[in-house]
Design a protein around this motif. Structure first.
Motif, PDB file in Angstrom:
ATOM      1  N   MET A   1      24.829  14.138   1.968  1.00 28.92           N
ATOM      2  CA  MET A   1      24.896  15.579   1.526  1.00 28.92           C
ATOM      3  C   MET A   1      26.203  16.613   1.398  1.00 28.92           C
ATOM      4  O   MET A   1      26.669  17.086   0.600  1.00 28.92           O
ATOM      5  N   GLN A   2      26.530  16.301   2.746  1.00 32.91           N
ATOM      6  CA  GLN A   2      28.336  16.279   2.974  1.00 32.91           C
ATOM      7  C   GLN A   2      29.225  16.481   1.393  1.00 32.91           C
ATOM      8  O   GLN A   2      29.897  17.471   1.490  1.00 32.91           O
TER       9      GLN A   2
ATOM     10  N   ALA B   1      28.088  18.586  -0.825  1.00 37.50           N
ATOM     11  CA  ALA B   1      28.846  19.293  -0.812  1.00 37.50           C
ATOM     12  C   ALA B   1      30.559  19.880  -1.443  1.00 37.50           C
ATOM     13  O   ALA B   1      31.011  20.690  -2.039  1.00 37.50           O
TER      14      ALA B   1
ATOM     15  N   LYS C   1      27.821  22.746   2.760  1.00 32.83           N
ATOM     16  CA  LYS C   1      26.436  21.400   3.439  1.00 32.83           C
ATOM     17  C   LYS C   1      25.186  22.966   3.137  1.00 32.83           C
ATOM     18  O   LYS C   1      24.586  22.785   2.334  1.00 32.83           O
TER      19      LYS C   1
ATOM     20  N   LYS D   1      17.286  16.681   1.199  1.00 34.12           N
ATOM     21  CA  LYS D   1      17.715  15.882   0.244  1.00 34.12           C
ATOM     22  C   LYS D   1      17.619  14.640  -0.423  1.00 34.12           C
ATOM     23  O   LYS D   1      16.968  14.977  -1.891  1.00 34.12           O
TER      24      LYS D   1
END
Length: 205
Positions: free
Chosen positions: A34-35, A38, A45, A55
């Motif tokens: 997810m980082q 982002a 994030k 997620k």
């Protein structure tokens, strides 16, 4: 659901969606970061988790978005309105080619997600696929005239073979990381359909 996301500008929404498609298309669900999504979308994030609880929610949101877009293209090309199987497939091919032009990462994501085995998302993806596509394809196949084909043909088996060959072709391209040549894609699909016609269609006197 996702009211905060939909409050964003269309441009920012699309950046986040495209980043999600790209990252999830290149990695398994578990290994997708997810980082990284982002960073690619140009947000923090924590802000991404402000729009999507976790997620899994974001992944299934992307799947639903991809299904909606795909169905819009298929319906726009009237893929399920013909009683000629190969005309139906050719319309589907044109719809997919247009989608690949506009949403290249989305197409790769859909194929990756369909074969994803992570238990967190597997059942939801398979159930959604049945709702969106499998039943629709089965109903359309039922309208095909069996007299157009060689005697004794198992339509379900034929359709499954053609579907797996088509998806396998795209899967191989995306797995190799090749640059997608849309003209070659169209040519190769046309050749495959000509081959299937030569095998399965009844020869006219």
């Amino acid at each position: 659901m996702n009211e905060k996301f939909y409050a964003l500008s269309k441009e920012k929404q699309q950046r986040i969606v495209n980043a999600g498609f790209r990252v999830f298309a290149e990695n398994s669900y578990k290994k997708s970061s997810m980082q990284e999504i982002a960073d690619e979308a140009g947000i923090s994030k924590s802000l991404l988790f402000h729009y999507f609880y976790n997620k899994k929610e974001f992944y299934l949101f992307l799947w639903d978005r991809a299904c909606d877009i795909t169905m819009k293209y298929l319906m726009g090309h009237k893929c399920y309105e013909s009683t000629d199987l190969f005309e139906m497939m050719e319309r589907g091919m044109q719809a997919k080619i247009q989608m690949i032009h506009k949403y290249p990462a989305m197409t790769a994501f859909v194929i990756k997600a369909f074969y994803e085995k992570d238990t967190q998302v597997y059942l939801e993806i398979q159930e959604s696929y049945q709702r969106h596509f499998a039943i629709k394809a089965k109903d359309a196949l039922a309208q095909v005239n069996p007299d157009d084909f060689i005697p004794g043909l198992d339509f379900d088996m034929m359709h499954r073979e053609m579907y797996l060959a088509s998806e396998g072709y795209l899967w191989e391209i995306f797995q190799r990381g090749d640059t997608l040549d849309v003209e070659k894609l169209e040519k190769d699909f046309s050749e495959m359909m000509d081959f299937w016609k030569s095998i399965y269609l009844r020869k006219k006197p």
